[in-house]
Design a protein around this motif. Sequence first.
Motif, PDB file in Angstrom:
ATOM      1  N   ALA A 277       0.813  -1.217   0.000  1.00  0.00           N
ATOM      2  CA  ALA A 277       0.000   0.000   0.000  1.00  0.00           C
ATOM      3  C   ALA A 277       0.849   1.271   0.000  1.00  0.00           C
ATOM      4  O   ALA A 277       0.403   2.315  -0.474  1.00  0.00           O
ATOM      5  CB  ALA A 277      -0.932   0.004   1.212  1.00  0.00           C
ATOM      6  N   LEU A 278       2.072   1.178   0.540  1.00  0.00           N
ATOM      7  CA  LEU A 278       2.923   2.374   0.639  1.00  0.00           C
ATOM      8  C   LEU A 278       4.070   2.339  -0.358  1.00  0.00           C
ATOM      9  O   LEU A 278       4.658   3.372  -0.663  1.00  0.00           O
ATOM     10  CB  LEU A 278       3.507   2.482   2.054  1.00  0.00           C
ATOM     11  CG  LEU A 278       2.497   2.630   3.197  1.00  0.00           C
ATOM     12  CD1 LEU A 278       3.215   2.566   4.538  1.00  0.00           C
ATOM     13  CD2 LEU A 278       1.721   3.935   3.063  1.00  0.00           C
ATOM     14  N   VAL A 345       5.883   9.410  -4.373  1.00  0.00           N
ATOM     15  CA  VAL A 345       4.472   9.220  -4.703  1.00  0.00           C
ATOM     16  C   VAL A 345       4.265   8.416  -5.986  1.00  0.00           C
ATOM     17  O   VAL A 345       3.258   7.698  -6.113  1.00  0.00           O
ATOM     18  CB  VAL A 345       3.761  10.587  -4.748  1.00  0.00           C
ATOM     19  CG1 VAL A 345       4.331  11.481  -5.838  1.00  0.00           C
ATOM     20  CG2 VAL A 345       2.260  10.432  -4.904  1.00  0.00           C
ATOM     21  N   CYS A 346       5.198   8.471  -6.924  1.00  0.00           N
ATOM     22  CA  CYS A 346       5.029   7.710  -8.178  1.00  0.00           C
ATOM     23  C   CYS A 346       4.959   6.211  -7.885  1.00  0.00           C
ATOM     24  O   CYS A 346       4.210   5.475  -8.522  1.00  0.00           O
ATOM     25  CB  CYS A 346       6.174   7.987  -9.148  1.00  0.00           C
ATOM     26  SG  CYS A 346       6.461   9.736  -9.469  1.00  0.00           S
ATOM     27  N   MET A 347       5.761   5.770  -6.920  1.00  0.00           N
ATOM     28  CA  MET A 347       5.778   4.356  -6.567  1.00  0.00           C
ATOM     29  C   MET A 347       4.532   3.984  -5.766  1.00  0.00           C
ATOM     30  O   MET A 347       3.954   2.918  -5.948  1.00  0.00           O
ATOM     31  CB  MET A 347       7.027   4.038  -5.740  1.00  0.00           C
ATOM     32  CG  MET A 347       8.331   4.255  -6.464  1.00  0.00           C
ATOM     33  SD  MET A 347       8.543   3.208  -7.935  1.00  0.00           S
ATOM     34  CE  MET A 347       8.443   1.581  -7.201  1.00  0.00           C
ATOM     35  N   THR A 348       4.127   4.855  -4.871  1.00  0.00           N
ATOM     36  CA  THR A 348       2.995   4.549  -3.992  1.00  0.00           C
ATOM     37  C   THR A 348       1.677   4.542  -4.767  1.00  0.00           C
ATOM     38  O   THR A 348       0.872   3.614  -4.634  1.00  0.00           O
ATOM     39  CB  THR A 348       2.930   5.585  -2.853  1.00  0.00           C
ATOM     40  OG1 THR A 348       4.163   5.540  -2.143  1.00  0.00           O
ATOM     41  CG2 THR A 348       1.766   5.304  -1.915  1.00  0.00           C
ATOM     42  N   ALA A 349       1.470   5.562  -5.580  1.00  0.00           N
ATOM     43  CA  ALA A 349       0.194   5.678  -6.291  1.00  0.00           C
ATOM     44  C   ALA A 349      -0.035   4.496  -7.228  1.00  0.00           C
ATOM     45  O   ALA A 349      -1.186   4.129  -7.510  1.00  0.00           O
ATOM     46  CB  ALA A 349       0.157   6.993  -7.074  1.00  0.00           C
ATOM     47  N   ALA A 350       1.053   3.881  -7.692  1.00  0.00           N
ATOM     48  CA  ALA A 350       0.937   2.806  -8.685  1.00  0.00           C
ATOM     49  C   ALA A 350       0.183   1.589  -8.169  1.00  0.00           C
ATOM     50  O   ALA A 350      -0.266   0.756  -8.959  1.00  0.00           O
ATOM     51  CB  ALA A 350       2.324   2.396  -9.167  1.00  0.00           C
ATOM     52  N   ALA A 351       0.021   1.464  -6.867  1.00  0.00           N
ATOM     53  CA  ALA A 351      -0.665   0.290  -6.321  1.00  0.00           C
ATOM     54  C   ALA A 351      -2.184   0.404  -6.393  1.00  0.00           C
ATOM     55  O   ALA A 351      -2.891  -0.553  -6.084  1.00  0.00           O
ATOM     56  CB  ALA A 351      -0.239   0.081  -4.867  1.00  0.00           C
ATOM     57  N   TYR A 352      -2.690   1.555  -6.818  1.00  0.00           N
ATOM     58  CA  TYR A 352      -4.136   1.811  -6.747  1.00  0.00           C
ATOM     59  C   TYR A 352      -4.745   1.993  -8.128  1.00  0.00           C
ATOM     60  O   TYR A 352      -4.085   2.499  -9.037  1.00  0.00           O
ATOM     61  CB  TYR A 352      -4.387   3.068  -5.906  1.00  0.00           C
ATOM     62  CG  TYR A 352      -3.858   2.915  -4.495  1.00  0.00           C
ATOM     63  CD1 TYR A 352      -4.675   2.440  -3.485  1.00  0.00           C
ATOM     64  CD2 TYR A 352      -2.523   3.180  -4.205  1.00  0.00           C
ATOM     65  CE1 TYR A 352      -4.188   2.250  -2.206  1.00  0.00           C
ATOM     66  CE2 TYR A 352      -2.018   2.988  -2.919  1.00  0.00           C
ATOM     67  CZ  TYR A 352      -2.863   2.519  -1.927  1.00  0.00           C
ATOM     68  OH  TYR A 352      -2.377   2.318  -0.663  1.00  0.00           O
ATOM     69  N   ASP A 353      -6.002   1.633  -8.269  1.00  0.00           N
ATOM     70  CA  ASP A 353      -6.680   1.844  -9.550  1.00  0.00           C
ATOM     71  C   ASP A 353      -7.646   3.028  -9.485  1.00  0.00           C
ATOM     72  O   ASP A 353      -8.352   3.313 -10.446  1.00  0.00           O
ATOM     73  CB  ASP A 353      -7.389   0.580 -10.023  1.00  0.00           C
ATOM     74  CG  ASP A 353      -8.456   0.103  -9.070  1.00  0.00           C
ATOM     75  OD1 ASP A 353      -8.696   0.779  -8.046  1.00  0.00           O
ATOM     76  OD2 ASP A 353      -9.055  -0.946  -9.338  1.00  0.00           O
TER      77      ASP A 353
END
Lengths: 374, 374
Positions: A277-278, A345-353
């Motif tokens: 998630a992070l 944030v580029c890495m973190t946001a990638a986990a979400y649709d």
Amino acid sequence: MNLADAATPALVLDRTRLRRNCERMLAKCRSLGVRLRPHMKTLKSIEAARIAIDPEHGGIAVSTLQEANYFADCGIEDIQYAVCITSDKLDRAADIAARISRFGIFLDGVEAARSVAEHRHADRFGVWIEIDSGDHRTGLAPEDSKLVEIARIITESKARLVGVATHGGHSYSGRDSAAIAAVAEEERLAVVTAAERLRAAGFTVPGVSAGSTPTAVHAASAEGLTELRPGVYMAGDLYQAAIGSHGPDDMAVSVLATVVSHRPEHNQIVIDAGGLALSKDRSTAALQGDDYGYGLVMDLQGSRAFGRLVVDGVHQEHGEIRGATPLPFDRLPIGTKVRVFPNHVCMTAAAYDRSLVVDGGTEVSDTWGRVSGW
Amino acid sequence: MNLADAATPALVLDRTRLRRNCERMLAKCRSLGVRLRPHMKTLKSIEAARIAIDPEHGGIAVSTLQEANYFADCGIEDIQYAVCITSDKLDRAADIAARISRFGIFLDGVEAARSVAEHRHADRFGVWIEIDSGDHRTGLAPEDSKLVEIARIITESKARLVGVATHGGHSYSGRDSAAIAAVAEEERLAVVTAAERLRAAGFTVPGVSAGSTPTAVHAASAEGLTELRPGVYMAGDLYQAAIGSHGPDDMAVSVLATVVSHRPEHNQIVIDAGGLALSKDRSTAALQGDDYGYGLVMDLQGSRAFGRLVVDGVHQEHGEIRGATPLPFDRLPIGTKVRVFPNHVCMTAAAYDRSLVVDGGTEVSDTWGRVSGW
């Protein structure tokens, strides 16, 4: 819906901050006299693109063909795929290019140039030759002899040479405004030098593109450039705040999480946002005195109510908040929702649709989709 | 299709190795006399679950409600959600539980127990009380007085107490078989002690669940346990190979990537798999002499044709292969496809919504979906 009632973990996007970040970058580009081509690699969302796009020019940069495809579907007519392309990706790129007005691709090698030149849909591609301005990732040195060779291959084909482009990613290791401004100047000089070399050899070079968020923020001059291509400034994160790309209260993206366990005997609070998630990005570990572990824990409003409370360790679905002094267990009972601001944030946001959109408060006013994968 | 023709980056799953890994773990559990409850947190795929499930018992563990929902849709009738639940997740959990025969939840606190007991669909939940066997993540110490209190709250409600469970995640820091076997014994003793305490207090405790891949592999005894709950063994990765959970040729999951740029002046080859495609997990950095950077680069067949070639650095969409000795540029021309084996497969696989399935070779015989998010 209110964030207090949302399922966790979830990605939260503060539109008020996003707008402010976008306005600031657009003003900076205007003051430098260049076009802003926002790089959508972080938020990957059409709603964010509509806020970020330079109204005088339109157009974006993207980091994957999946993004290019999505934004083409959404009606964006000028898309630059800002990662060196190889021959196996050309068919798919050509399909996307056929649906929009301008599709730009990057390359830095003779072989790739030949693949483009020989492609049956070469006429659909605008080619940017990538220049290395010191980041040493991809790109040609400005003085490399292959620069002219590539330009010749492209101009003798049905593809168009639209410019030279660089990314001064080494700006990320700058620690103050002066150091980053120096990288911005390296970035500018490298790509302008490459453009001038090509022009001296008789080529027309309409576009001269540079950019990263730190260099765009700290650049003193954009002379000879036609556009800047920053991306992460829209969202912001702990790392960018630490190196001065934006203020501490400009971070627009956080992860909503729930307290799931108290371990007072270990001075530990566990939340339901872990490594997935992070992300496991630990960018701030490189910053002396500014290491935020796996993220900075704020309250539901996104305020620093708990001081320097960080996620100190992660498992796949668990984040462990630990501290040197006793943790505020009474203010964070089981079930409390918190917002964790990420390192990168580029890495973190990638986990979400999708993102839950708020406007400064905790009321969810919208849900924005985002595209993932390649 | 052949891997040579697949779009990159892509997740590759070698079914032959997956089957072998599953057979080995099932045999180990049988030899210990316990049920295998495969944890699907890594592959999150019904096809993988069908291979992994213990045919005598059925049933799986999962790490998110999204996984639980997906596997329930796929017809799995016995699902254990093996992460401490909070009250805000109970409604959704109850909806999933209504569709299958057995739905297990974890909790480690009195408040969470009360929330479950008071839920209008409490009867749908089988409750596992989580025990901390030394990992210090979540769970109660076996001697904690709350253990009996929680058991009482649950048994006086319409929910069922189905057992005690633990995860000896600290086995990951073991460096040899003896050290990991010692953690396995700690894990077993902690959860068996908790079960015995509850039985002595008059409760029926049908299930005693433990497990992580390293402890399942190295456990000498499972006396008093009813099931083991390992997960990553199905896929395997560089970290698990290094600590002896499986052999170097048992890794079933890799990332297919394409060489996009040569930088001989920096002794660097760039591939199109970066931080998003590989994850930023650097687990092997903790292993003296076994640091594989962001992944080990093998050829298209998944053979170690290049020796110890590693992805030394990543940007969002770029991986940088560097080496102490000159890189094999001639054997890795632009456009070459390679397979990168990850540090920690759970983190890497999460970036993909499908896997390309091969059976030992490079021919893609199937494409398996996988579920992401929460």
